[in-house]
Design an enzyme around this catalytic site. Structure first.
Site, short mmCIF file in Angstrom:
data_model
loop_
_atom_site.label_atom_id
_atom_site.label_comp_id
_atom_site.label_asym_id
_atom_site.label_seq_id
_atom_site.Cartn_x
_atom_site.Cartn_y
_atom_site.Cartn_z
N SER A 80 -11.63 10.38 0.44
CA SER A 80 -11.76 9.07 1.08
C SER A 80 -13.01 9.06 1.96
CB SER A 80 -10.53 8.76 1.93
OG SER A 80 -9.37 8.67 1.13
N SER A 139 -6.46 -1.96 1.69
CA SER A 139 -6.75 -1.33 0.40
C SER A 139 -7.22 -2.35 -0.63
CB SER A 139 -5.52 -0.57 -0.14
OG SER A 139 -5.21 0.51 0.69
N PHE A 163 -14.38 -15.29 -0.52
CA PHE A 163 -13.37 -14.24 -0.70
C PHE A 163 -12.09 -14.70 -0.02
CE2 PHE A 163 -17.31 -12.00 -1.42
CZ PHE A 163 -17.00 -11.17 -2.47
N GLU A 170 0.81 -1.21 0.00
CA GLU A 170 0.00 0.00 0.00
C GLU A 170 0.86 1.27 0.00
OE1 GLU A 170 -3.75 -0.42 2.51
OE2 GLU A 170 -2.49 -1.99 3.36
N LEU A 224 -19.48 -15.23 1.43
CA LEU A 224 -20.18 -14.08 0.88
C LEU A 224 -21.29 -13.65 1.83
CD1 LEU A 224 -20.86 -12.17 -1.53
CD2 LEU A 224 -22.41 -13.97 -2.33
N ASP A 270 -16.15 -1.07 9.06
CA ASP A 270 -16.87 -1.50 7.86
C ASP A 270 -17.85 -2.62 8.21
OD1 ASP A 270 -15.11 0.26 6.68
OD2 ASP A 270 -13.87 -1.29 5.75
N LYS A 289 -6.72 -9.58 10.35
CA LYS A 289 -8.16 -9.84 10.30
C LYS A 289 -8.56 -11.06 11.13
CE LYS A 289 -8.68 -7.78 5.70
NZ LYS A 289 -7.29 -7.27 5.62
N LYS A 327 -8.37 -13.70 1.07
CA LYS A 327 -7.70 -12.44 1.36
C LYS A 327 -6.39 -12.66 2.09
CE LYS A 327 -12.10 -10.04 2.34
NZ LYS A 327 -12.78 -9.15 3.33
N GLU A 376 -13.35 -15.81 3.65
CA GLU A 376 -14.64 -15.36 4.18
C GLU A 376 -15.77 -15.76 3.25
OE1 GLU A 376 -12.87 -11.32 6.34
OE2 GLU A 376 -14.07 -11.15 4.51
#
Length: 378
Positions: free
Chosen positions: A346, A210, A202, A22, A242, A322, A154, A204, A240
């Site tokens: 942002s 980002s 997903f 990032e 959906l 989020d 996470k 990750k 994860e």
């Protein structure tokens, strides 16, 4: 402010760039922060960290830090350190920043009163930089070592949220040794998870941001490529299920009397993108809806959960939380960002703009909060 120089303006070191994937987004953020800092109120020292980890003096040139014609900025292009490096001594009795070049006498650059780190991802947002600043005794904007580390990982973030009774979605973690020593067993673990919760999944990096390295996987045929892409950013991955529903974000800002939540925002489905990925966020500049079209009860609930997540992870300064608003009307927290995207467009600054805190005021509040805090146990 240093007691020896009470008449001087506080000196803010804006530290940006870094070794993570990032890097470029951090440079963009730094440009916005540098442009917003009140120069009548603060002295500013821009310090960039190159992709190989060298600290350098950079130009104080926000206009050169933007994404231009889809080209991402880089600290190396802004560096004014010809082979030299900036050193922050690990000495809590001195905040003197030194510039050192090979074969030359180190040059003192003066003391720093507070650091405004705008690094994203590992080696900056994950508690490592915060640990260095704690050892150096220099106050800094944002969360401390523990909260930064929890916010970056996470896996442990979700474990903390669960322990505090916050709602999280189904997930599975594949640790580095699992994939390296027995990829077939690790693959089966993911397939079994899909069997329980359904495709798509997903995949990750567990400790990236980002939307870097994320792949939406529709069936088992795409799994290995998705794992390889995630592991390119982090050897530890998280999978994860959906979650259907609406993507809702909420900002938290620390005031003198404690954390408060902003009006929430909604991230609508993005055309030409299967999800809100890096390209959608930063290259195509997909925009959210601020404030989110929620009922008063839904707004109050997501604000309550955002502050609860801030407190659960022992955060300080700022957080963007989020969520997914599921079809059954319940919110599920996806993640928090302890150093969220921070350009004027942002989502975090936009939410606070709508709440009544302008971008320059937001920057000032964060600096003032950091100046009020001490380093060490608190």
């Amino acid at each position: 402010m240093s007691s020896e120089t009470p008449s001087q303006k506080p000196r803010v070191a804006v530290v940006f760039g870094g070794r993570s994937s990032e890097h470029a987004i951090s440079v963009v953020t730094a440009g916005a922060v540098l442009a917003a800092i009140d120069r009548e109120k603060y002295d500013v020292l821009p310090i960039g960290i190159t992709t190989d980890g060298r600290w350098v003096l950079t130009a104080d040139a926000p206009e050169r830090m933007a994404i231009t014609d889809r080209k991402l900025p880089d600290v190396a292009e802004l560096s004014e350190s010809a082979g030299g490096a900036v050193v922050l001594p690990v000495d809590p009795t001195s905040r003197e920043v030194v510039y050192s070049e090979p074969g030359a006498v180190p040059k003192a650059l003066g003391e720093v009163d507070v650091v405004f780190p705008v690094l994203h991802g590992p080696y900056g947002e994950d508690g490592t930089l915060q640990g260095l600043l704690e050892l150096s005794g220099v106050p800094y904007v944002g969360s401390g070592v523990l909260a930064s580390a929890v916010g970056q990982d996470k896996d442990y973030m979700k474990r903390v949220f669960t322990s505090f009774g916050l709602p999280v979605g189904p997930y599975e973690v594949v640790r580095p040794r699992e994939w390296e020593q027995d990829p077939a067993a690790a693959r089966k673990k993911i397939v079994d998870f899909a069997g329980e919760h359904g495709w798509p999944l997903f995949v990750k990096p567990a400790r990236a941001g980002s939307s870097m390295g994320i792949t939406k996987v529709d069936d088992v045929s795409g799994l290995d490529a998705a794992v390889a892409e995630a592991r390119r950013h982090d050897p530890k991955i998280i999978v994860e299920s959906l979650l259907t529903g609406r993507e809702i974000e909420c900002g938290v800002l620390e005031f003198e009397d404690g954390p408060r939540a902003s009006v929430p925002a909604e991230i609508p489905p993005v055309c030409d993108h299967s999800f809100y990925d890096f390209e959608a966020k930063y290259i195509d500049s997909a925009s959210g809806i601020v404030p989110a079209p929620l009922t008063e009860e839904q707004t109050a609930r997501v604000q309550e959960l955002a502050v609860a997540a801030f407190e659960a992870a022992s955060c300080e300064g700022l957080v963007r939380a989020d969520f997914f608003l599921q079809d059954n009307g319940e919110f599920v927290i996806n993640e928090i960002n302890t150093l969220p995207g921070f350009t004027p467009i942002s989502m975090y600054p936009r939410m606070w703009q709508e709440t009544g805190v302008s971008y320059p005021e937001l920057v000032d509040r964060l600096i003032q909060a950091a100046l009020r805090r001490s380093t060490g146990l608190r």
